[in-house]
Write a protein that holds these residues in place. Structure first.
Motif, short mmCIF file in Angstrom:
data_model
loop_
_atom_site.label_atom_id
_atom_site.label_comp_id
_atom_site.label_asym_id
_atom_site.label_seq_id
_atom_site.Cartn_x
_atom_site.Cartn_y
_atom_site.Cartn_z
N TRP A 5 -6.55 12.64 -2.09
CA TRP A 5 -7.22 11.46 -2.82
C TRP A 5 -6.56 10.35 -3.67
O TRP A 5 -5.40 10.80 -4.26
CB TRP A 5 -7.89 12.41 -4.17
N GLY A 6 -7.60 9.27 -3.64
CA GLY A 6 -7.03 8.12 -4.01
C GLY A 6 -7.64 7.81 -5.02
O GLY A 6 -8.67 7.52 -5.38
N ILE A 7 -6.55 8.07 -6.39
CA ILE A 7 -7.47 7.67 -8.10
C ILE A 7 -6.79 6.42 -8.80
O ILE A 7 -6.17 6.47 -8.68
CB ILE A 7 -7.22 9.33 -8.79
N GLY A 8 -7.71 5.69 -9.33
CA GLY A 8 -7.90 4.16 -9.60
C GLY A 8 -7.99 5.06 -11.59
O GLY A 8 -8.97 5.83 -11.47
N THR B 88 -3.31 5.53 -9.23
CA THR B 88 -3.17 3.88 -9.53
C THR B 88 -3.84 3.34 -10.62
O THR B 88 -5.25 4.32 -11.33
CB THR B 88 -3.16 3.51 -8.03
N ILE B 89 -3.17 2.42 -10.93
CA ILE B 89 -3.52 1.48 -11.89
C ILE B 89 -4.96 0.64 -11.99
O ILE B 89 -4.72 0.13 -11.21
CB ILE B 89 -2.55 1.05 -13.55
N GLY B 90 -6.26 1.19 -12.89
CA GLY B 90 -7.20 0.51 -12.20
C GLY B 90 -7.96 0.43 -10.89
O GLY B 90 -7.60 1.26 -10.92
N ASP B 91 -8.50 -0.30 -10.87
CA ASP B 91 -9.35 -0.11 -9.72
C ASP B 91 -8.29 0.13 -8.29
O ASP B 91 -7.72 -0.87 -7.77
CB ASP B 91 -10.34 -1.39 -8.90
N SER B 92 -9.05 1.07 -7.43
CA SER B 92 -7.88 1.76 -6.74
C SER B 92 -7.99 1.02 -5.61
O SER B 92 -6.93 0.80 -4.71
CB SER B 92 -8.48 3.27 -5.92
N LEU B 93 -8.41 0.14 -5.44
CA LEU B 93 -8.47 -0.91 -3.94
C LEU B 93 -8.62 -2.75 -4.48
O LEU B 93 -8.99 -3.10 -3.82
CB LEU B 93 -9.49 -0.28 -2.97
N THR B 94 -8.21 -2.60 -5.34
CA THR B 94 -8.16 -4.02 -6.01
C THR B 94 -6.95 -4.46 -6.85
O THR B 94 -6.77 -4.47 -7.60
CB THR B 94 -9.22 -3.82 -7.55
N TYR B 95 -6.12 -5.07 -5.30
CA TYR B 95 -4.91 -5.96 -5.60
C TYR B 95 -4.07 -4.61 -6.45
O TYR B 95 -3.23 -4.48 -7.14
CB TYR B 95 -4.96 -6.57 -6.78
N HIS C 246 -9.98 10.87 0.78
CA HIS C 246 -11.41 10.26 0.46
C HIS C 246 -10.62 9.30 -1.38
O HIS C 246 -9.97 9.44 -2.08
CB HIS C 246 -12.22 11.35 -0.44
N THR C 247 -11.12 8.19 -1.40
CA THR C 247 -10.74 7.40 -2.34
C THR C 247 -11.66 7.14 -3.41
O THR C 247 -13.32 7.18 -3.23
CB THR C 247 -10.58 5.59 -1.92
#
Length: 242
Positions: free
Chosen positions: A8-11, A100-107, A127-128
């Motif tokens: 799992w990728g979690i912002g 990850t800090i912030g949105d998972s896939l924004t920069y 799952h992200t």
């Protein structure tokens, strides 16, 4: 490979604890291992700070140093090695969450991890979860609309040269500036030169003890505000009255 664990990728965050989708909280509580990135110069992970108030056994959290080297080849090697570590856990049947800090896939550095992991272990279920971007958190903290009507909004990492940013501002109504770092003094000088600094807003380390929130850039202390986790919201003209 049927016993592969789930990834799992979690912002998380940025800023105050609680900025997490309920589905992401459920994944965190179910994960066997939670990888939390930490700057090599920091004592602890800011991502873990964003989990305050969520019941998670500390033994499940693994803080990992990450690099911010601008050399893409160095980054690729670094995150490929981390993906190998994650893949071993998944192959052992462990479920893994990566913060990850912030949105998972924004920069986000998470994109490197995701790509490398898919190369190594394409069959792994993953799952992200989306997160809250730094600019959305900044806008909310300062009640600063990010766009209304047909306003054109540009999101970009800070250019290296003032002329490039000048052109971006000229061609958009709002510019969201990320990854500013040591460029902040000349960015502020440009906004003053253009006569628009009073329409802009700034946040640095939002939600942390040394947070800076400002919609008066004329009084901003550039020494204190320079560095990682800074976001600048630039408006070219005054906000229209309804």
């Amino acid at each position: 490979m049927s016993n592969l664990g789930t990834f799992w990728g979690i912002g998380v965050g940025p800023g105050p604890a609680g900025y997490l989708p309920l589905a992401a909280v459920a994944a965190l509580q179910a994960a066997d291992i939670i990888f939390a990135p930490k700057a090599t110069t920091a004592d602890s992970s800011i991502a873990v700070h964003c989990l305050a108030g969520i019941a998670i056994e500390p033994s499940r959290i693994r803080e990992i140093a990450f690099t911010m080297d601008p050399d893409r080849s160095v980054l690729s090697e670094h995150y490929a090695a981390l993906a190998e570590t994650i893949a071993l856990e998944l192959q052992a049947g462990h479920s893994v969450a990566y913060l990850t800090i912030g949105d998972s896939l924004t920069y986000s550095t998470y994109g490197y991890i995701l790509s490398a992991l898919q190369d190594i272990l394409p069959a792994a279920p993953l799952h992200t979860f989306p997160g809250i971007t730094s600019y959305a958190a900044t806008a909310a903290a300062l009640n600063w609309p990010l766009g209304e009507g047909k306003e054109r909004v540009l999101i970009l990492p800070c250019p290296e040269q003032a002329d490039a940013l000048r052109a971006d501002i000229a061609s958009h109504d709002i510019v969201i500036l990320m990854k500013i770092g040591k460029r902040l003094p000349w960015v502020l000088a440009l906004l003053h030169e253009l006569g628009i600094s009073q329409y802009c807003a700034f946040a640095h380390r939002i939600g942390l003890a040394d947070e800076i929130l400002s919609n008066d850039l004329d009084t901003l202390n550039t020494t204190a505000a320079t560095g990682y986790l800074a976001t600048l919201l630039i408006r070219k003209t005054p906000k229209g009255k309804r």
